[in-house]
Each structure stands twice: as C-alpha cells, then as structure tokens.
Design a protein around this motif. Structure first.
Motif, PDB file in Angstrom:
ATOM      1  N   ASN A   1      10.700   6.431  -2.749  1.00 12.84           N
ATOM      2  CA  ASN A   1       9.870   5.520  -3.547  1.00 12.84           C
ATOM      3  C   ASN A   1      10.155   4.054  -3.251  1.00 12.84           C
ATOM      4  O   ASN A   1       9.343   3.182  -3.583  1.00 12.84           O
ATOM      5  N   LEU A   2      11.317   3.771  -2.681  1.00 12.09           N
ATOM      6  CA  LEU A   2      11.785   2.395  -2.581  1.00 12.09           C
ATOM      7  C   LEU A   2      10.803   1.444  -1.886  1.00 12.09           C
ATOM      8  O   LEU A   2      10.521   0.361  -2.418  1.00 12.09           O
ATOM      9  N   PRO A   3      10.237   1.788  -0.720  1.00 12.88           N
ATOM     10  CA  PRO A   3       9.307   0.844  -0.091  1.00 12.88           C
ATOM     11  C   PRO A   3       8.085   0.558  -0.969  1.00 12.88           C
ATOM     12  O   PRO A   3       7.608  -0.574  -1.035  1.00 12.88           O
ATOM     13  N   TYR A   4       7.610   1.588  -1.651  1.00 13.80           N
ATOM     14  CA  TYR A   4       6.421   1.426  -2.489  1.00 13.80           C
ATOM     15  C   TYR A   4       6.748   0.630  -3.754  1.00 13.80           C
ATOM     16  O   TYR A   4       5.922  -0.160  -4.231  1.00 13.80           O
ATOM     17  N   ALA A   5       7.949   0.800  -4.270  1.00 18.35           N
ATOM     18  CA  ALA A   5       8.392  -0.003  -5.411  1.00 18.35           C
ATOM     19  C   ALA A   5       8.477  -1.470  -5.009  1.00 18.35           C
ATOM     20  O   ALA A   5       8.058  -2.361  -5.758  1.00 18.35           O
ATOM     21  N   MET A   6       8.990  -1.727  -3.791  1.00 26.18           N
ATOM     22  CA  MET A   6       9.094  -3.111  -3.315  1.00 26.18           C
ATOM     23  C   MET A   6       7.717  -3.735  -3.126  1.00 26.18           C
ATOM     24  O   MET A   6       7.494  -4.904  -3.477  1.00 26.18           O
ATOM     25  N   ILE A   7       6.792  -2.960  -2.597  1.00 27.17           N
ATOM     26  CA  ILE A   7       5.423  -3.460  -2.420  1.00 27.17           C
ATOM     27  C   ILE A   7       4.802  -3.779  -3.778  1.00 27.17           C
ATOM     28  O   ILE A   7       4.152  -4.816  -3.952  1.00 27.17           O
ATOM     29  N   LEU A   8       5.024  -2.891  -4.746  1.00 24.59           N
ATOM     30  CA  LEU A   8       4.465  -3.107  -6.076  1.00 24.59           C
ATOM     31  C   LEU A   8       5.081  -4.349  -6.723  1.00 24.59           C
ATOM     32  O   LEU A   8       4.362  -5.163  -7.319  1.00 24.59           O
TER      33      LEU A   8
ATOM     34  N   VAL B   1      10.067  -1.265 -14.336  1.00 23.39           N
ATOM     35  CA  VAL B   1       9.519   0.087 -14.118  1.00 23.39           C
ATOM     36  C   VAL B   1       9.492   0.454 -12.631  1.00 23.39           C
ATOM     37  O   VAL B   1      10.007   1.517 -12.245  1.00 23.39           O
ATOM     38  N   PRO B   2       8.949  -0.389 -11.740  1.00 21.77           N
ATOM     39  CA  PRO B   2       9.025  -0.037 -10.314  1.00 21.77           C
ATOM     40  C   PRO B   2      10.460   0.071  -9.795  1.00 21.77           C
ATOM     41  O   PRO B   2      10.747   0.940  -8.966  1.00 21.77           O
ATOM     42  N   VAL B   3      11.355  -0.792 -10.276  1.00 15.57           N
ATOM     43  CA  VAL B   3      12.758  -0.687  -9.863  1.00 15.57           C
ATOM     44  C   VAL B   3      13.301   0.686 -10.270  1.00 15.57           C
ATOM     45  O   VAL B   3      14.014   1.336  -9.490  1.00 15.57           O
ATOM     46  N   GLY B   4      12.961   1.135 -11.457  1.00 13.22           N
ATOM     47  CA  GLY B   4      13.387   2.457 -11.907  1.00 13.22           C
ATOM     48  C   GLY B   4      12.921   3.549 -10.962  1.00 13.22           C
ATOM     49  O   GLY B   4      13.705   4.435 -10.584  1.00 13.22           O
ATOM     50  N   PHE B   5      11.656   3.480 -10.562  1.00 11.76           N
ATOM     51  CA  PHE B   5      11.142   4.492  -9.627  1.00 11.76           C
ATOM     52  C   PHE B   5      11.817   4.371  -8.261  1.00 11.76           C
ATOM     53  O   PHE B   5      12.036   5.375  -7.580  1.00 11.76           O
ATOM     54  N   GLY B   6      12.157   3.153  -7.854  1.00 12.31           N
ATOM     55  CA  GLY B   6      12.873   2.962  -6.597  1.00 12.31           C
ATOM     56  C   GLY B   6      14.244   3.607  -6.614  1.00 12.31           C
ATOM     57  O   GLY B   6      14.689   4.183  -5.615  1.00 12.31           O
ATOM     58  N   PHE B   7      14.926   3.537  -7.772  1.00 15.50           N
ATOM     59  CA  PHE B   7      16.227   4.195  -7.913  1.00 15.50           C
ATOM     60  C   PHE B   7      16.081   5.702  -8.075  1.00 15.50           C
ATOM     61  O   PHE B   7      16.970   6.455  -7.684  1.00 15.50           O
ATOM     62  N   ALA B   8      14.984   6.151  -8.639  1.00 16.94           N
ATOM     63  CA  ALA B   8      14.796   7.581  -8.901  1.00 16.94           C
ATOM     64  C   ALA B   8      14.708   8.395  -7.613  1.00 16.94           C
ATOM     65  O   ALA B   8      15.180   9.533  -7.561  1.00 16.94           O
ATOM     66  N   ALA B   9      14.115   7.828  -6.580  1.00 14.74           N
ATOM     67  CA  ALA B   9      13.963   8.551  -5.310  1.00 14.74           C
ATOM     68  C   ALA B   9      13.923   7.534  -4.178  1.00 14.74           C
ATOM     69  O   ALA B   9      13.121   6.588  -4.222  1.00 14.74           O
ATOM     70  N   PHE B  10      14.752   7.731  -3.184  1.00 12.76           N
ATOM     71  CA  PHE B  10      14.814   6.791  -2.065  1.00 12.76           C
ATOM     72  C   PHE B  10      13.455   6.622  -1.401  1.00 12.76           C
ATOM     73  O   PHE B  10      13.096   5.527  -0.958  1.00 12.76           O
TER      74      PHE B  10
END
Length: 195
Positions: free
Chosen positions: A102-109, A91-100
C-alpha cells in the motif's frame, strides 16, 4: 450535504455549548480520534478504524456548530483546518503501515491531499485579499472554494478503504485523480477570479 447535516449538528452543538464544551475542545478531540483511526488501520483493525473515521468526522462537523452557538474565532478556523489535514494524512499513513504494497499508493494519496490543501488555502488567501466572502459551506473563518474532491467525497473514499482494504490501492488512485482534478479546477478558478 450541508443543508442535510447542518440542522441536526447545530441542535447538538447548542447542547454541547450549554454544557461548557468549547469548539476548540471538540476540534482537538476529533483530530485525536482521526489520528487514532490511522493507528487502528495500521494495525489491521479496519472496522475500528472505520468507526473512528466516522466519529472523527462527526466531531469535525460539531466543532463548527458549537462555535456558531457560542463565538467563532480565527484561531478556531486555523485549528480546524490543521486538524482536518492531520486526519487526512493519518488514514493513508495507516494503510501504508498496514501493508507494504500500500505504501506507494498511500504516498501518492498524501501528495494529492497536499496539493489539494495548498490550492484550497492559496485560493482562500487570494479571496481574502480581494475581500470575497461566501457562505456556501456555512459560515467559515475563511473562503471555501469548491471542487470535485471535498469532505463528503474524502469520507466516502475512507469508508470504502476501511470496508474493502484489499482495494486500497485502486481507491487511492481514483481519489488521487479526483484531487488532481480539484487542483486544476481551483487553478482555473483562480486565474479567472484573480487575474
């Protein structure tokens, strides 16, 4: 949530077991659907992602119910936790791909999920060595230590992310902080329980 959700899940699980479906098949279906949620989110299909998140978690609850209606196995417990974490990452990986953005926050999550998972499994190993058991989360293959960030809280965060994708970063930061608090809780519990 266990006292509320276990009775209906157990009833459905008995029916699925009678139909010949195995707990491991339900686990794998839940994992595939959970990973599909991440893919849908990555393509901006947030409501489809939400539906898949919820369906995946229903199946995650049903696999244990099917196992209780038939036979629980250590491999089933292993498969369940691996499938859970595949979902938690998807799910976080999906959000990371959805918007650049989001990527740092997806990685933190994802990093916070990793630490939470490690603390959870390390505590379970130590509990097994000490011969400790609990059924606070229902009958499980290994010891479940509680913390602030658990399944219900994770699903709540994912639902909010799907409903309010523009606030993904804020939700991810708040939930990551909850995960860190959980790691601290488990570390303190491990120090007390396994000196």
């Amino acid at each position: 949530m266990r006292p509320l959700i276990d009775p209906p899940l157990n009833a459905i699980g008995k029916g699925l077991a009678r139909s010949g479906l195995t707990a491991n098949q339900v686990t794998i279906a839940g994992a595939v659907i959970g990973i599909g949620a991440g893919v849908a989110i990555g393509y901006h299909y947030y409501l489809l992602g939400l539906v898949l998140v919820l369906l995946s978690r229903v199946l995650d609850g049903l696999d244990g119910a099917v196992a209780r209606a038939t036979k629980q196995s250590d491999f089933g417990g292993y498969l369940d936790i691996v499938s859970d974490f595949a979902f938690y990452v998807a799910v976080p990986v999906g959000f990371g791909f959805a918007a650049f953005a989001n990527l740092p926050y997806a990685m933190i999550l994802i990093a916070s999920f990793t630490l939470t998972g490690i603390s959870f499994l390390a505590y379970a190993v130590m509990a097994a060595k000490a011969g400790r058991e609990t059924d606070a989360h229902g009958k499980k293959s290994f010891f479940y230590n509680t913390g602030l960030a658990e399944g219900t809280e994770t699903i709540t965060a994912f639902v909010l992310m799907c409903l309010l994708p523009q606030y993904f970063a804020a939700i991810a930061v708040i939930y990551s902080a909850m995960c860190v608090i959980t790691v601290i809780q488990r570390t303190i519990a491990a120090k007390v329980d396994f000196p």
